[in-house]
Scaffold this motif. Sequence first.
Motif, PDB file in Angstrom:
ATOM      1  N   GLU A  14       0.834  -1.202   0.000  1.00 36.09           N
ATOM      2  CA  GLU A  14       0.000   0.000   0.000  1.00 36.09           C
ATOM      3  C   GLU A  14       0.876   1.262   0.000  1.00 36.09           C
ATOM      4  O   GLU A  14       0.658   2.186  -0.792  1.00 36.09           O
ATOM      5  CB  GLU A  14      -0.899  -0.033   1.241  1.00 36.09           C
ATOM      6  CG  GLU A  14      -1.763   1.196   1.397  1.00 36.09           C
ATOM      7  CD  GLU A  14      -2.327   1.305   2.808  1.00 36.09           C
ATOM      8  OE1 GLU A  14      -3.487   1.684   2.918  1.00 36.09           O
ATOM      9  OE2 GLU A  14      -1.599   1.027   3.782  1.00 36.09           O
ATOM     10  N   ASN A  62      -8.095   2.062  10.366  1.00 38.47           N
ATOM     11  CA  ASN A  62      -8.555   2.110   8.972  1.00 38.47           C
ATOM     12  C   ASN A  62      -9.571   1.021   8.628  1.00 38.47           C
ATOM     13  O   ASN A  62     -10.336   1.167   7.683  1.00 38.47           O
ATOM     14  CB  ASN A  62      -7.357   2.026   8.028  1.00 38.47           C
ATOM     15  CG  ASN A  62      -6.562   3.312   8.064  1.00 38.47           C
ATOM     16  OD1 ASN A  62      -7.143   4.405   8.075  1.00 38.47           O
ATOM     17  ND2 ASN A  62      -5.243   3.212   8.115  1.00 38.47           N
ATOM     18  N   ASN A  63      -9.575  -0.076   9.402  1.00 39.56           N
ATOM     19  CA  ASN A  63     -10.636  -1.059   9.217  1.00 39.56           C
ATOM     20  C   ASN A  63     -11.988  -0.378   9.473  1.00 39.56           C
ATOM     21  O   ASN A  63     -12.947  -0.553   8.703  1.00 39.56           O
ATOM     22  CB  ASN A  63     -10.419  -2.238  10.173  1.00 39.56           C
ATOM     23  CG  ASN A  63     -11.187  -3.483   9.791  1.00 39.56           C
ATOM     24  OD1 ASN A  63     -12.141  -3.857  10.461  1.00 39.56           O
ATOM     25  ND2 ASN A  63     -10.790  -4.144   8.716  1.00 39.56           N
ATOM     26  N   ASP A  66     -12.916   1.681   6.485  1.00 36.62           N
ATOM     27  CA  ASP A  66     -13.604   0.871   5.460  1.00 36.62           C
ATOM     28  C   ASP A  66     -15.078   0.722   5.824  1.00 36.62           C
ATOM     29  O   ASP A  66     -15.967   0.757   4.962  1.00 36.62           O
ATOM     30  CB  ASP A  66     -12.991  -0.533   5.369  1.00 36.62           C
ATOM     31  CG  ASP A  66     -11.537  -0.535   4.901  1.00 36.62           C
ATOM     32  OD1 ASP A  66     -11.053   0.513   4.439  1.00 36.62           O
ATOM     33  OD2 ASP A  66     -10.889  -1.597   5.004  1.00 36.62           O
ATOM     34  N   GLY A 133      -8.743  -4.912  11.764  1.00 40.09           N
ATOM     35  CA  GLY A 133      -8.253  -5.671  10.620  1.00 40.09           C
ATOM     36  C   GLY A 133      -6.822  -6.096  10.877  1.00 40.09           C
ATOM     37  O   GLY A 133      -6.506  -6.705  11.908  1.00 40.09           O
ATOM     38  N   THR A 134      -5.940  -5.692   9.956  1.00 42.06           N
ATOM     39  CA  THR A 134      -4.545  -6.111  10.075  1.00 42.06           C
ATOM     40  C   THR A 134      -3.808  -5.395  11.209  1.00 42.06           C
ATOM     41  O   THR A 134      -2.671  -5.747  11.511  1.00 42.06           O
ATOM     42  CB  THR A 134      -3.799  -5.853   8.753  1.00 42.06           C
ATOM     43  OG1 THR A 134      -4.016  -4.494   8.377  1.00 42.06           O
ATOM     44  CG2 THR A 134      -4.291  -6.763   7.646  1.00 42.06           C
ATOM     45  N   GLY A 135      -4.445  -4.422  11.815  1.00 44.33           N
ATOM     46  CA  GLY A 135      -3.775  -3.669  12.894  1.00 44.33           C
ATOM     47  C   GLY A 135      -4.097  -4.192  14.277  1.00 44.33           C
ATOM     48  O   GLY A 135      -3.718  -3.556  15.277  1.00 44.33           O
ATOM     49  N   ALA A 137      -3.803  -5.430  17.710  1.00 48.01           N
ATOM     50  CA  ALA A 137      -2.540  -5.403  18.457  1.00 48.01           C
ATOM     51  C   ALA A 137      -2.617  -6.111  19.796  1.00 48.01           C
ATOM     52  O   ALA A 137      -1.586  -6.453  20.375  1.00 48.01           O
ATOM     53  CB  ALA A 137      -2.130  -3.945  18.679  1.00 48.01           C
ATOM     54  N   ARG A 138      -3.811  -6.338  20.300  1.00 51.80           N
ATOM     55  CA  ARG A 138      -3.957  -6.960  21.616  1.00 51.80           C
ATOM     56  C   ARG A 138      -5.336  -7.610  21.701  1.00 51.80           C
ATOM     57  O   ARG A 138      -6.170  -7.405  20.806  1.00 51.80           O
ATOM     58  CB  ARG A 138      -3.758  -5.923  22.719  1.00 51.80           C
ATOM     59  CG  ARG A 138      -4.627  -4.697  22.579  1.00 51.80           C
ATOM     60  CD  ARG A 138      -4.218  -3.588  23.562  1.00 51.80           C
ATOM     61  NE  ARG A 138      -5.072  -2.429  23.408  1.00 51.80           N
ATOM     62  CZ  ARG A 138      -4.923  -1.485  22.483  1.00 51.80           C
ATOM     63  NH1 ARG A 138      -3.942  -1.593  21.581  1.00 51.80           N
ATOM     64  NH2 ARG A 138      -5.734  -0.457  22.419  1.00 51.80           N
ATOM     65  N   ASP A 166     -12.015  -7.385   5.857  1.00 52.79           N
ATOM     66  CA  ASP A 166     -10.612  -7.840   5.823  1.00 52.79           C
ATOM     67  C   ASP A 166     -10.391  -9.148   6.564  1.00 52.79           C
ATOM     68  O   ASP A 166      -9.906 -10.123   6.000  1.00 52.79           O
ATOM     69  CB  ASP A 166      -9.643  -6.753   6.321  1.00 52.79           C
ATOM     70  CG  ASP A 166      -8.272  -6.903   5.667  1.00 52.79           C
ATOM     71  OD1 ASP A 166      -8.112  -7.781   4.794  1.00 52.79           O
ATOM     72  OD2 ASP A 166      -7.350  -6.142   6.009  1.00 52.79           O
TER      73      ASP A 166
HETATM   74  N1  LIG Z   1      -3.037  -1.600   4.191  1.00 51.56           N
HETATM   75  C1  LIG Z   1      -3.777  -1.408   3.113  1.00 51.56           C
HETATM   76  O1  LIG Z   1      -3.278  -1.493   2.030  1.00 51.56           O
HETATM   77  C2  LIG Z   1      -5.240  -1.142   3.221  1.00 51.56           C
HETATM   78  C3  LIG Z   1      -5.859  -1.231   4.451  1.00 51.56           C
HETATM   79  N2  LIG Z   1      -7.179  -1.099   4.557  1.00 51.56           N
HETATM   80  C4  LIG Z   1      -7.837  -1.338   5.843  1.00 51.56           C
HETATM   81  O2  LIG Z   1      -7.057  -0.919   6.911  1.00 51.56           O
HETATM   82  C5  LIG Z   1      -6.941  -1.951   7.862  1.00 51.56           C
HETATM   83  C6  LIG Z   1      -5.701  -1.770   8.653  1.00 51.56           C
HETATM   84  O3  LIG Z   1      -5.825  -0.523   9.299  1.00 51.56           O
HETATM   85  P1  LIG Z   1      -5.002  -0.148  10.595  1.00 51.56           P
HETATM   86  O4  LIG Z   1      -3.577  -0.414  10.373  1.00 51.56           O
HETATM   87  O5  LIG Z   1      -5.409   1.234  10.955  1.00 51.56           O
HETATM   88  O6  LIG Z   1      -5.466  -1.228  11.668  1.00 51.56           O
HETATM   89  P2  LIG Z   1      -6.888  -1.583  12.267  1.00 51.56           P
HETATM   90  O7  LIG Z   1      -7.955  -0.752  11.724  1.00 51.56           O
HETATM   91  O8  LIG Z   1      -6.999  -3.044  12.168  1.00 51.56           O
HETATM   92  O9  LIG Z   1      -6.726  -1.278  13.842  1.00 51.56           O
HETATM   93  C7  LIG Z   1      -5.762  -0.432  14.363  1.00 51.56           C
HETATM   94  C8  LIG Z   1      -6.320   0.384  15.517  1.00 51.56           C
HETATM   95  O10 LIG Z   1      -6.945  -0.456  16.468  1.00 51.56           O
HETATM   96  C9  LIG Z   1      -6.287  -0.294  17.746  1.00 51.56           C
HETATM   97  N3  LIG Z   1      -6.320  -1.627  18.337  1.00 51.56           N
HETATM   98  C10 LIG Z   1      -5.675  -2.726  17.914  1.00 51.56           C
HETATM   99  N4  LIG Z   1      -6.034  -3.805  18.652  1.00 51.56           N
HETATM  100  C11 LIG Z   1      -6.934  -3.353  19.561  1.00 51.56           C
HETATM  101  C12 LIG Z   1      -7.683  -3.983  20.577  1.00 51.56           C
HETATM  102  N5  LIG Z   1      -7.604  -5.266  20.818  1.00 51.56           N
HETATM  103  N6  LIG Z   1      -8.521  -3.223  21.325  1.00 51.56           N
HETATM  104  C13 LIG Z   1      -8.635  -1.920  21.093  1.00 51.56           C
HETATM  105  N7  LIG Z   1      -7.951  -1.246  20.151  1.00 51.56           N
HETATM  106  C14 LIG Z   1      -7.115  -1.970  19.380  1.00 51.56           C
HETATM  107  C15 LIG Z   1      -4.933   0.223  17.434  1.00 51.56           C
HETATM  108  O11 LIG Z   1      -4.398   0.903  18.534  1.00 51.56           O
HETATM  109  C16 LIG Z   1      -5.246   1.138  16.246  1.00 51.56           C
HETATM  110  O12 LIG Z   1      -5.813   2.335  16.723  1.00 51.56           O
HETATM  111  C17 LIG Z   1      -7.018  -3.213   7.042  1.00 51.56           C
HETATM  112  O13 LIG Z   1      -7.379  -4.330   7.796  1.00 51.56           O
HETATM  113  C18 LIG Z   1      -8.057  -2.822   6.024  1.00 51.56           C
HETATM  114  O14 LIG Z   1      -9.357  -3.050   6.519  1.00 51.56           O
HETATM  115  C19 LIG Z   1      -8.050  -0.815   3.427  1.00 51.56           C
HETATM  116  O15 LIG Z   1      -8.564   0.471   3.611  1.00 51.56           O
HETATM  117  C20 LIG Z   1      -7.419  -0.983   2.100  1.00 51.56           C
HETATM  118  C21 LIG Z   1      -5.973  -0.770   1.987  1.00 51.56           C
END
Ligand SMILES: NC(=O)C1=CN([C@@H]2O[C@H](COP(=O)(O)OP(=O)(O)OC[C@H]3O[C@@H](n4cnc5c(N)ncnc54)[C@H](O)[C@@H]3O)[C@@H](O)[C@H]2O)[C@@H](O)CC1
Length: 522
Positions: A14, A62-63, A66, A133-135, A137-138, A166
């Motif tokens: 990305e 970002n999840n 979406d 989604g892919t983020g 963390a816990r 995702d």
């Molecule tokens: N990487 C890419 O190329 C793309 C990503 N996209 C979307 O973006 C997502 C990834 O976005 P992010 O990297 O922002 O990650 P996420 O949206 O998965 O989550 C990250 C956020 O959640 C918090 N978090 C993580 N685990 C937690 C928990 N157990 N309890 C409470 N808060 C928690 C983190 O502190 C952070 O604020 C993908 O899964 C997909 O859905 C899409 O928009 C398309 C493109």
Amino acid sequence: MAELLTAAEMRAVERDAIASGIVTGLELMERAGAGVVDAIFEEWPDLAQGSHKAVVLCGPGNNGGDGFVVARLLQQRGWTVTAHLMGEADRLPPDARTNHDLWIGMGPCLPLSDGSLGSVKSLPDLVVDALFGTGLARPVEGDAEFLLGNLDTLRRDFGVRSVAVDIPSGICSDSGKALGCFPKVDLTVSFHSEKLGHRLEQADTHSRRVVVKDIGLHHFDPEDERHDHVWCVEPPAADLLDKPVSGQKYTQGHALVLTGGAGRTGAARLAAMAALRVGAGLVTLGVPQSAMSEVANQITALMMIKVPDAETLGELLWDTRLNALCLGPGLGLTDLPRSLIATVLPLRRPVVLDADALSMFHKTPAELFDMLHEKAVLTPHRGEFARLFPDLDQKLKQEPQKGPAYSKVDAVRAAARRAGCTVLLKGADTVMAAPDGRCSIHSAQYDRAAPWLATAGSGDVLSGMITGLMARGLAPLTACETASWLHTQCALMFGPGLIAEDIASQIPAVLRDRGIRTPSAG
Ligand SMILES: NC(=O)C1=CN([C@@H]2O[C@H](COP(=O)(O)OP(=O)(O)OC[C@H]3O[C@@H](n4cnc5c(N)ncnc54)[C@H](O)[C@@H]3O)[C@@H](O)[C@H]2O)[C@@H](O)CC1
Ligand SMILES: [K+]
């Protein structure tokens, strides 16, 4: 083969695309949300007609972004949509914030609470899980945990459909492990490529189906010399399995499968039959004196030769036409098998070690690793893996407290590096890795779930298939990939009631199905 990405690899793809100026993060998010909506209507055409009610659970990253796109696009189709946000809008990352702001001009955005899924009297038709989604963390806790835990009940008892954006929230996308809780959804819509977590562990217990939507990003080249990508095993090409028209039996190799003593030869015979069926030109069973008449009474196309001791085996192997070996199924755990292994391994010939050949080294794995080489393959099940690599198994077993969690891919790669040979760890998610880091997953999950393969002797057949394919000249990792696919395909072809004897008997039908020509068609 199709690539399977880690979260970091997906982020890098990305980032590169955005840096090159071909697309913005916001455009990718829009494509992702639109992909989810398309997939919903493809899965449930009835939802594409008329107005329906959706709840979209949006997380803090970002999840969640979406999720706001999905909410907007469904609302534009005339649906009644309520979005529920976990956390503060001010803290959303920029693209997610933009989509949040677009949404609040169109419909309600409520704070996430234990009531977000509505009451029995006002249930939605569809729930969209866009929490993490892919983020991830816990472990997931609090209201999110409560809501995700309810999705399966809503589906079963009230017919509410659910889709995960995702990956189902709570599943680590690198390992497939649950961090805390996880939902059970009908459909997962991922982007660009599947992630490892869609194929590892019990992936098909948290989502009945996964579809991948293209969002216009660059794919890795399977011919890429880099070794750090993981590939999902796909059907082997017909020419990999076909035999040359003008070939004779010796051009397809001669496999030697060693049996145990009397009363314990069944496993090796299963392996040997499988080696023959996958096309090895000749397959010979090496049999101790005590089992000679037992084996002779059971075989026709297979050959047999007396192997009473390691010395005889050593002499036999002067014949270099014996070009692939299989040791372990039913071999026993006494000193004799150990000396047979010590005779075979220094010759550095293609060899599969399975079952007893692995277990006998549980107290002295380093002794085995010292003898192994890059043409050897170990095919442990989880128990045998734990005996040879107790520290890796321990790491794999630990309940993860943060993402990305230690995965089966991490463990098998480390095992292959340590052993200096290819390692295949069996399961519905079979992971295989070469010592240089190349790694593939064969997934017998979703529409390729083959529960009848969990039957006595099934692993022996897999070892035999790998041996036969190596006799035909396939490299160890390719032989493992091809055999894992064939093994499952045979089980699917046979269907319920399968026992180990049936697996290899399906090979002709599977080969025909792959378009391998019959002599008359040639
Ligand atoms: N990487 C890419 O190329 C793309 C990503 N996209 C979307 O973006 C997502 C990834 O976005 P992010 O990297 O922002 O990650 P996420 O949206 O998965 O989550 C990250 C956020 O959640 C918090 N978090 C993580 N685990 C937690 C928990 N157990 N309890 C409470 N808060 C928690 C983190 O502190 C952070 O604020 C993908 O899964 C997909 O859905 C899409 O928009 C398309 C493109
Ligand atoms: K999700």
